[in-house]
Write a protein that holds these residues in place. Structure first.
Motif, PDB file in Angstrom:
ATOM      1  N   VAL A  85       0.842  -1.209   0.000  1.00  0.00           N
ATOM      2  CA  VAL A  85       0.000   0.000   0.000  1.00  0.00           C
ATOM      3  C   VAL A  85       0.869   1.248   0.000  1.00  0.00           C
ATOM      4  O   VAL A  85       0.706   2.139  -0.840  1.00  0.00           O
ATOM      5  CB  VAL A  85      -0.944   0.000   1.228  1.00  0.00           C
ATOM      6  CG1 VAL A  85      -1.743   1.296   1.285  1.00  0.00           C
ATOM      7  CG2 VAL A  85      -1.870  -1.204   1.196  1.00  0.00           C
ATOM      8  N   ALA A 115      -9.537   2.313  -2.270  1.00  0.00           N
ATOM      9  CA  ALA A 115      -9.209   1.122  -1.468  1.00  0.00           C
ATOM     10  C   ALA A 115     -10.397   0.183  -1.587  1.00  0.00           C
ATOM     11  O   ALA A 115     -11.350   0.252  -0.803  1.00  0.00           O
ATOM     12  CB  ALA A 115      -8.965   1.517  -0.028  1.00  0.00           C
ATOM     13  N   ILE A 118     -11.948  -2.763   1.322  1.00  0.00           N
ATOM     14  CA  ILE A 118     -10.948  -2.514   2.362  1.00  0.00           C
ATOM     15  C   ILE A 118     -11.037  -3.513   3.513  1.00  0.00           C
ATOM     16  O   ILE A 118     -10.043  -3.833   4.167  1.00  0.00           O
ATOM     17  CB  ILE A 118     -11.047  -1.053   2.866  1.00  0.00           C
ATOM     18  CG1 ILE A 118      -9.840  -0.694   3.746  1.00  0.00           C
ATOM     19  CG2 ILE A 118     -12.349  -0.785   3.586  1.00  0.00           C
ATOM     20  CD1 ILE A 118      -9.743   0.768   4.088  1.00  0.00           C
TER      21      ILE A 118
END
Lengths: 329, 524
Positions: A85, A115, A118
């Motif tokens: 990330v 995202a 998530i």
């Protein structure tokens, strides 16, 4: 910064343009588009919740196009690591041929980060976003890196497939400005979606603003005045989400386990200012507070077992809380 | 900029004034409903429980409530913020409220906002958006309630008379209490009384005050006064008032002691000893039978002074000396007698002070009863006796109970066509009567000096005959040994005797109250 009337008018027109352009590619979902834009202009992050295929990714893509901002998408999976990330140091050779570590930005280094799903990543990976969302910086190997501005995370989560997911912790949820429920489109909207996406015709989306403009609008929005009674209304709404508060409505005392944090009050006031701007007003009204209270409080109110067992809708709770707060003004 | 501010304020104030007027009307109208409701409730209540002047009071309360509501609403001016909120609720979306807060700010956004607010305010017709409506609905309800109250006024109220009685009673009791307070003040400054005596009388009066605060009507108040009088009477007796009278009476009978009696009457303690010495000297010149008679009289007097044993003993010793003919040295006896009589005379001062107190109480009681009772007494009156004697007399007495009991029949003399004369005797409570309020009581025959040593009277009953026969043995002509007296006088005598018995501890302590209550009840 001196704000003139034309600046405000310009800002208002820009926002209208952005809405219009995004609306070309996203059929229906007008409120979602509006709230996402509000989130962006408020400097917050958005949690989109809805079934797959409702155009969440398309929305972010379109927004990046309209705003001419960099965009990256991270598909969150259980094996996704924080380095995936934020990025990591890798060994490279310098000009003299010596080996050295060099930080390679992760996908988070974009203006708009999607995202996706998530809640499928482990908490460790989820928390990799914490610093990025709050401080707009990333720290790797004792070095902090500033993220581009404007920066916005738009996370999605699927409310039906909960197996193998890691629900976001309260601290993580609190960092999202809004939680927006993406509803299934109605028949007419669905028809338009199908027509648009199954033909060779692509939506002609034009750039309506850029990062600079967005930042300028943010500054303008921050200057929008808010009257004391209106501010009090917002604060009371937050206070009443706490069951331990004596003045809280009975429904809140009955169903709420934890109430909203002070960050919720900040979110409400900031986004209400943006909403006023979007409405072409130079002041925040009670309506603005009411409008933004739902997406701002929805993910910050944690229901107790009784609330969950009875299937209590959090929006119903918010409605009652707002009603109570209104009576007290 | 200033102009914008002024304009905004002008709009806000205009709105505020209209809100204020509307509020005044609304509050006053609502208060009038509440006031009429309370008035109505009071009127209804007055038909179940006695409320004096319910209509008057209700009107006063209602006016008070309405006036209070009007004044409160008049001075309760709405804030500018309230007016701004109201204006904003007419579609201005908190523009006015925000502008009002930004009046002192000159930032670009504040100026823009205020201009924007003013522009929107100009589009509002304040007269239309804030209408002053006359609260007709509330007024109508008030009028209906008022009409109902007026109509109810024509329906007779069974409690009205009672409520008036209670009101008068309370007023009188209050007056009585004030009177007692006055009496207490007088007692405080009365030099004739010792601190102990003052304390004693004050205690009695304080108790009475307490008692009066609990009483509910005049009747009870009068009874309380009567009870207090009785207690004070007892105090008087305790301090020897009656004893001195007996001595004076006895001394008046004899030539030698007549001057002594006069001295006692005047209360001249300084002359007492010299008068006693003089009487002792005069004894030596008296005849034997006169000395014997005096000795007997003094012995008799000693017997009558049973409540003052020290004084009785002094008289008895003197009588013994005289009867034994030891007239040479009476110094010890005279000293002893002088001392005892001096004591008695001191107490006489107390009695006089007490008499003042009682006068005040009687006046208080008289005032109450004169107003409280329908019967009015007369100073001069004509009476008809059952023995067919018509008496006409002048009564100069002072009555303690006024028209109610007419209890005091004091020194009045009467004449009848049978040349029968009578002398008034003390009535109930042995009180002097003002004579203003003499009530005719049924007369009953009472033998003279019942059980005493006076004229004889005999009553014979014939068991086997059809009814009772009364036979009176008389001494001369048409006359009877005894007389027809109003029963209240007879009761008074018996009452006096009973109280003496109580005082003399002849009545068991636990029955004292019963006896007192009995005689008090007879006065009703």
């Amino acid at each position: 910064m001196s704000i003139e009337e034309k600046d405000i008018r310009e800002a208002w027109e820009t926002v209208k343009n952005i809405e219009g352009e995004v609306g070309k590619a996203i059929i229906g979902q007008k409120e979602v588009i509006r709230q996402v834009i509000m989130g962006l202009l408020s400097g917050g992050h958005i949690l989109l919740e809805g079934a797959p295929g409702l155009g969440k990714t398309q929305l972010v893509k379109t927004l990046s196009k309209v705003l001419d901002l960099s965009f990256s998408r991270i598909q969150f999976t259980p094996d996704l690591m924080p380095a995936d990330v934020i990025g990591t140091n890798i060994m490279v050779k310098d000009e003299e041929g010596h080996n050295k570590f060099e930080f390679h930005n992760g996908p988070v280094f974009s203006h708009l980060v999607l995202a996706d799903e998530i809640n499928r990543a482990t908490p460790k990976t989820q928390s990799a976003l914490l610093e990025a969302m709050q401080e707009a910086t990333v720290t790797a190997f004792k070095t902090s890196y500033k993220l581009p501005s404007p920066f916005m995370v738009m996370a999605t989560q699927n409310p039906i497939e909960m197996e193998g997911t890691y629900p976001l912790p309260e601290a993580q949820l609190d960092r999202f400005l809004f939680k927006i429920d993406v509803k299934f489109p109605n028949l007419s909207e669905l028809k338009d979606i199908v027509t648009l996406t199954t033909s060779s015709v692509e939506a002609d989306v034009k750039k309506a603003a850029d990062g600079e403009k967005i930042l300028a609008i943010r500054e303008i929005a921050k200057a929008i005045p808010i009257a004391q009674p209106v501010l009090t209304y917002a604060l009371k709404a937050v206070m009443y989400t706490h069951p331990e508060n004596v003045d809280s409505p009975d429904i809140a005392k009955k169903y709420i386990r934890f109430g909203a944090s002070p960050r919720a009050a900040q979110s409400i006031v900031n986004s209400a200012r943006v909403r006023a701007l979007l409405e072409g007003r130079y002041n925040v009204s009670f309506d603005d507070i009411q409008y933004v209270a739902y997406p701002a409080l929805r993910h910050r109110i944690f229901m107790n077992y009784e609330g969950i067992a009875e299937g209590m809708d959090v929006d119903v709770l918010i409605k009652e809380i707002l009603h109570m707060a209104e009576e007290q003004i | 900029m200033k102009e914008t501010n002024k304009e905004i304020l002008r709009y806000v104030r205009k709105a505020r004034d209209r809100i204020h007027i509307a509020l005044i009307l609304e509050y006053t109208a609502k208060a009038s409903i509440g006031a009429m409701g309370i008035y109505m409730a009071l009127v209804i209540l007055s038909r179940f429980i006695p409320i004096y002047n319910a209509y008057g009071k209700g009107a006063l309360i209602a006016c008070g409530i309405i006036m209070a509501a009007f004044l409160i609403s008049l001075f309760k001016t709405p804030k500018n913020q309230t007016a701004a909120k109201l204006l904003d609720s007419k579609g201005l979306r908190e523009r006015t409220l925000t502008a009002l807060e930004l009046l002192d700010e000159d930032s670009a956004i504040a100026i823009i906002q205020k201009h924007d607010a003013l522009e929107h305010l100009k589009t509002l017709d304040i007269k239309k958006v804030i209408k002053i409506k006359f609260p007709m609905k509330y007024v109508m309800i008030s009028v209906i309630l008022a009409m109902s109250i007026i109509i109810s006024g024509f329906i007779p109220n069974p409690m009205e008379e009672k409520s008036i009685e209670i009101f008068n009673a309370k007023k009188k009791i209050l007056r009585q209490q004030k009177e007692i307070e006055e009496v207490i003040k007088r007692i405080e400054i009365n030099n004739k009384l010792t601190p102990e005596q003052k304390e004693e009388v004050k205690t009695v009066l304080e108790e009475m005050k307490k008692e009066l605060s609990k009483v509910q009507d005049v009747k009870e108040g009068l009874k309380a006064l009567e009870r207090t009088e009785n207690r004070i009477e007892m105090l008087k007796e305790k301090y020897g008032y009656k004893e001195l009278d007996k001595i004076i009476e006895e001394f008046s009978k004899n030539e030698i002691t007549r001057d002594l009696a006069e001295t006692l009457k005047k209360g001249d303690t300084k002359r007492l000893r010299s008068e006693l010495q003089k009487a002792a000297e005069d004894l030596k010149n008296m005849k034997q039978d006169e000395i014997k008679e005096l000795s007997q009289n003094l012995s008799q007097l000693a017997e009558n002074l049973e409540r003052n044993p020290e004084l009785a003993e002094a008289f008895y010793e003197l009588a013994q000396k005289i009867s034994s003919g030891e007239l040479g040295d009476l110094q010890n006896e005279i000293s002893s007698l002088n001392e005892q009589i001096n004591k008695l005379m001191d107490n006489q001062e107390f009695s006089r002070a007490i008499e003042d107190v009682m006068e005040s109480l009687r006046d208080a009681a008289q005032n109450q009863s004169q107003q409280g009772q329908k019967q009015q007494g007369q100073g001069k009156g004509q009476g008809r006796s059952q023995s067919e004697t018509v008496g006409q007399g002048q009564n100069q007495d002072r009555g303690n109970d006024g028209g109610k009991s007419g209890a005091g029949a004091g020194e009045g003399t009467g004449q009848n066509n049978e040349t029968q004369s009578s002398q008034g005797v003390a009535g109930i409570g042995n009180k002097k009567s003002s004579g203003k309020n003499v009530r005719e009581y049924e007369k009953v025959f009472t033998p003279s000096l019942p059980g005493g040593t006076g004229e004889k009277s005999q009553l014979h009953g014939h068991k086997n005959d059809e009814g009772d026969t009364k036979e009176y043995i008389v001494d001369k002509g048409i006359g009877i040994k005894g007389e027809m007296k109003p029963y209240n006088r007879v009761i008074g005598e018996y009452r006096e005797k009973a109280f003496q018995n109580i005082e003399g501890r002849q009545v068991p302590q636990n029955l004292e109250d019963m006896v007192k209550n009995y005689f008090t009840s007879l006065e009703d």
